[in-house]
Design a protein around this motif. Structure first.
Motif, PDB file in Angstrom:
ATOM      1  N   GLU A  50      15.229  42.573  53.319  1.00  0.00           N
ATOM      2  CA  GLU A  50      13.897  42.197  52.815  1.00  0.00           C
ATOM      3  C   GLU A  50      13.859  40.692  52.571  1.00  0.00           C
ATOM      4  OE1 GLU A  50      12.440  44.983  49.784  1.00  0.00           O
ATOM      5  OE2 GLU A  50      13.817  46.468  50.649  1.00  0.00           O
ATOM      6  N   ILE A  51      13.852  39.975  53.688  1.00  0.00           N
ATOM      7  CA  ILE A  51      13.957  38.520  53.607  1.00  0.00           C
ATOM      8  C   ILE A  51      12.827  37.827  54.366  1.00  0.00           C
ATOM      9  CG2 ILE A  51      16.445  38.453  53.166  1.00  0.00           C
ATOM     10  CD1 ILE A  51      16.896  38.003  56.169  1.00  0.00           C
ATOM     11  N   SER A  52      11.663  38.486  54.404  1.00  0.00           N
ATOM     12  CA  SER A  52      10.494  37.811  54.976  1.00  0.00           C
ATOM     13  C   SER A  52      10.195  36.581  54.135  1.00  0.00           C
ATOM     14  CB  SER A  52       9.277  38.740  54.957  1.00  0.00           C
ATOM     15  OG  SER A  52       9.547  39.931  55.659  1.00  0.00           O
ATOM     16  N   ILE A 149      11.533  27.418  61.685  1.00  0.00           N
ATOM     17  CA  ILE A 149      12.965  27.705  61.813  1.00  0.00           C
ATOM     18  C   ILE A 149      13.376  28.611  60.654  1.00  0.00           C
ATOM     19  CG2 ILE A 149      15.285  26.693  61.829  1.00  0.00           C
ATOM     20  CD1 ILE A 149      13.989  24.083  62.908  1.00  0.00           C
ATOM     21  N   ASP A 150      13.871  29.830  60.989  1.00  0.00           N
ATOM     22  CA  ASP A 150      14.174  30.795  59.920  1.00  0.00           C
ATOM     23  C   ASP A 150      15.236  31.798  60.370  1.00  0.00           C
ATOM     24  OD1 ASP A 150      13.930  31.957  57.406  1.00  0.00           O
ATOM     25  OD2 ASP A 150      12.186  33.171  57.946  1.00  0.00           O
ATOM     26  N   ALA A 151      16.127  31.412  61.291  1.00  0.00           N
ATOM     27  CA  ALA A 151      17.158  32.353  61.755  1.00  0.00           C
ATOM     28  C   ALA A 151      18.508  31.981  61.135  1.00  0.00           C
ATOM     29  CB  ALA A 151      17.193  32.373  63.274  1.00  0.00           C
ATOM     30  N   ASP A 152      19.595  32.179  61.852  1.00  0.00           N
ATOM     31  CA  ASP A 152      20.948  31.937  61.332  1.00  0.00           C
ATOM     32  C   ASP A 152      21.092  30.485  60.855  1.00  0.00           C
ATOM     33  OD1 ASP A 152      20.516  31.699  64.147  1.00  0.00           O
ATOM     34  OD2 ASP A 152      22.639  31.242  64.419  1.00  0.00           O
ATOM     35  N   LYS A 153      21.531  30.366  59.621  1.00  0.00           N
ATOM     36  CA  LYS A 153      21.522  29.060  58.953  1.00  0.00           C
ATOM     37  C   LYS A 153      22.550  28.080  59.542  1.00  0.00           C
ATOM     38  CE  LYS A 153      18.535  31.364  56.714  1.00  0.00           C
ATOM     39  NZ  LYS A 153      17.202  31.417  57.328  1.00  0.00           N
ATOM     40  N   GLU A 154      23.649  28.599  60.117  1.00  0.00           N
ATOM     41  CA  GLU A 154      24.672  27.722  60.717  1.00  0.00           C
ATOM     42  C   GLU A 154      24.080  26.873  61.839  1.00  0.00           C
ATOM     43  OE1 GLU A 154      25.897  31.203  58.963  1.00  0.00           O
ATOM     44  OE2 GLU A 154      25.038  31.192  60.954  1.00  0.00           O
ATOM     45  N   ALA A 175      10.993  24.791  57.934  1.00  0.00           N
ATOM     46  CA  ALA A 175      12.233  25.570  57.935  1.00  0.00           C
ATOM     47  C   ALA A 175      12.437  26.199  56.568  1.00  0.00           C
ATOM     48  CB  ALA A 175      13.427  24.695  58.292  1.00  0.00           C
ATOM     49  N   ASP A 176      12.796  27.475  56.566  1.00  0.00           N
ATOM     50  CA  ASP A 176      12.931  28.266  55.341  1.00  0.00           C
ATOM     51  C   ASP A 176      14.373  28.207  54.800  1.00  0.00           C
ATOM     52  OD1 ASP A 176      11.935  30.023  53.380  1.00  0.00           O
ATOM     53  OD2 ASP A 176      12.465  31.814  54.536  1.00  0.00           O
ATOM     54  N   ASN A 177      14.516  28.477  53.514  1.00  0.00           N
ATOM     55  CA  ASN A 177      15.824  28.724  52.883  1.00  0.00           C
ATOM     56  C   ASN A 177      16.734  27.510  52.823  1.00  0.00           C
ATOM     57  OD1 ASN A 177      15.303  31.452  54.857  1.00  0.00           O
ATOM     58  ND2 ASN A 177      15.344  31.739  52.647  1.00  0.00           N
ATOM     59  N   THR A 178      16.176  26.354  52.570  1.00  0.00           N
ATOM     60  CA  THR A 178      16.977  25.135  52.506  1.00  0.00           C
ATOM     61  C   THR A 178      17.836  25.052  51.240  1.00  0.00           C
ATOM     62  OG1 THR A 178      15.014  24.081  51.634  1.00  0.00           O
ATOM     63  CG2 THR A 178      15.463  23.778  53.978  1.00  0.00           C
ATOM     64  N   LEU A 180      19.421  27.993  50.122  1.00  0.00           N
ATOM     65  CA  LEU A 180      20.415  29.070  50.289  1.00  0.00           C
ATOM     66  C   LEU A 180      20.734  29.757  48.961  1.00  0.00           C
ATOM     67  CD1 LEU A 180      22.832  27.354  52.841  1.00  0.00           C
ATOM     68  CD2 LEU A 180      21.181  29.175  53.319  1.00  0.00           C
ATOM     69  N   ARG A 181      19.707  30.124  48.244  1.00  0.00           N
ATOM     70  CA  ARG A 181      19.852  30.808  46.944  1.00  0.00           C
ATOM     71  C   ARG A 181      20.840  30.098  46.026  1.00  0.00           C
ATOM     72  NH1 ARG A 181      20.829  36.911  47.620  1.00  0.00           N
ATOM     73  NH2 ARG A 181      20.543  37.102  49.864  1.00  0.00           N
ATOM     74  N   GLY A 182      20.777  28.789  46.028  1.00  0.00           N
ATOM     75  CA  GLY A 182      21.613  27.994  45.126  1.00  0.00           C
ATOM     76  C   GLY A 182      22.885  27.474  45.752  1.00  0.00           C
TER      77      GLY A 182
HETATM   78  C1  DHB Z   1      17.954  35.196  53.149  1.00  0.00           C
HETATM   79  C2  DHB Z   1      16.623  34.863  53.021  1.00  0.00           C
HETATM   80  C3  DHB Z   1      15.927  34.420  54.109  1.00  0.00           C
HETATM   81  O1  DHB Z   1      14.603  34.071  54.029  1.00  0.00           O
HETATM   82  C4  DHB Z   1      16.540  34.292  55.336  1.00  0.00           C
HETATM   83  O2  DHB Z   1      15.805  33.815  56.360  1.00  0.00           O
HETATM   84  C5  DHB Z   1      17.869  34.618  55.476  1.00  0.00           C
HETATM   85  C6  DHB Z   1      18.596  35.076  54.372  1.00  0.00           C
HETATM   86  C7  DHB Z   1      18.699  35.651  51.962  1.00  0.00           C
HETATM   87  O3  DHB Z   1      18.136  35.598  50.881  1.00  0.00           O
HETATM   88  O4  DHB Z   1      19.842  36.071  52.120  1.00  0.00           O
END
Ligand code: DHB
Ligand code: SAH
Ligand code: MG
Length: 229
Positions: A50-52, A149-154, A175-178, A180-182
């Motif tokens: 659930e990472i939309s 941009i919202d796929a594999d972060k590497e 680009a999302d998730n810059t 990385l949840r901290g």
């Molecule tokens: C996560 C969230 C995201 O939006 C994503 O694109 C990839 C991973 C996450 O919270 O793990």
């Protein structure tokens, strides 16, 4: 204008309760979005992650695509089509979305959800590794005016380089998730995804080809426009 009554927006939300957090407060002001909630439900019921994109950033994608009159948008990472619908909503009339997704079953759901939202004929779903699809798009001479941009972060730095290469002058990149949840800010974290996103974030801030900025709400969102030569 004086004395005119403000029409009350009716929905299921409790307008008297004031959320304590700024993000929740602003979110509470918006009407519900049954189309996007239905997509989130299809993701949940399939046990997919659930990472939309956050609804607020989804609205930003719609808004930005609409404000530049995006004719060709490229999304890297489709999942269930949530951000795809947000992007498609903002496209100019006749505009198209190209969406890259590694997993066939995710691509299938995203395609179905985009079709259910009325964008079936406006989306091109390319299944497989995004790096491969990007190479093909470049070989075909394809260009885009909006990138998400919202796929594999590497691979964020690689995807950014491709976006710049496939960009029409003045194109927008999000680009999302810059954050990385901290993990981006945690000095103990030095894994490949964290290092790649730190590098990506510096490029957004410093690359001469870009005018960039970082939004620190939620999990972070980067925005940049590709300078016109
Ligand atoms: C996560 C969230 C995201 O939006 C994503 O694109 C990839 C991973 C996450 O919270 O793990
Ligand atoms: N943009 C979506 C969420 C994407 S989640 C939304 O907001 O609605 C990240 C997606 O990237 C997942 O669906 C995952 O399967 C896909 N992904 C991961 N690695 C990939 C790769 N190498 N190439 C293409 N897609 C990839
Ligand atoms: Mg994301």
């Amino acid at each position: 204008m004086t004395g005119r009554k403000i029409r009350k927006v009716k929905d299921k939300r409790n307008e008297d309760a004031l959320p304590a957090e700024p993000e929740a407060y602003f979110e509470s002001l918006f009407p519900q979005d049954p189309e996007l909630e239905r997509i989130a439900e299809t993701i949940r019921e399939r046990g997919m992650p659930e990472i939309s994109v956050e609804p607020a950033y989804g609205r930003l994608l719609t808004m930005l695509a609409a404000s530049i009159g995006a004719a060709a948008a490229l999304e890297i990472g489709a999942l269930g089509g949530y951000s795809g619908v947000c992007l498609a909503r903002g496209l100019a009339p006749g505009g198209k979305l190209t969406s890259l997704e590694l997993k066939p079953e995710y691509a299938e759901l995203a395609q179905a959800n985009l079709a259910a939202a009325g964008f079936g004929d406006r989306v091109e779903m390319l299944v497989g590794s995004a790096a491969e699809s990007l190479k093909k798009l470049a070989a075909e001479g394809r260009t885009f005016d909006f990138f998400f941009i919202d796929a594999d972060k590497e691979n964020y730095p690689l995807y950014l380089e491709w976006a710049i290469r496939l960009a029409r002058p003045g194109a927008l990149i999000a680009a999302d998730n810059t954050l990385l949840r901290g993990r981006t800010l945690n000095p103990d974290k030095t894994g490949p995804a964290v290092r790649a996103v730190r590098e990506f974030n510096r490029i957004i801030a410093r690359d001469e080809r870009l005018i960039g900025t970082h939004l620190p709400s939620f999990d972070g969102l980067a925005l940049a426009t590709v300078k016109r030569a």
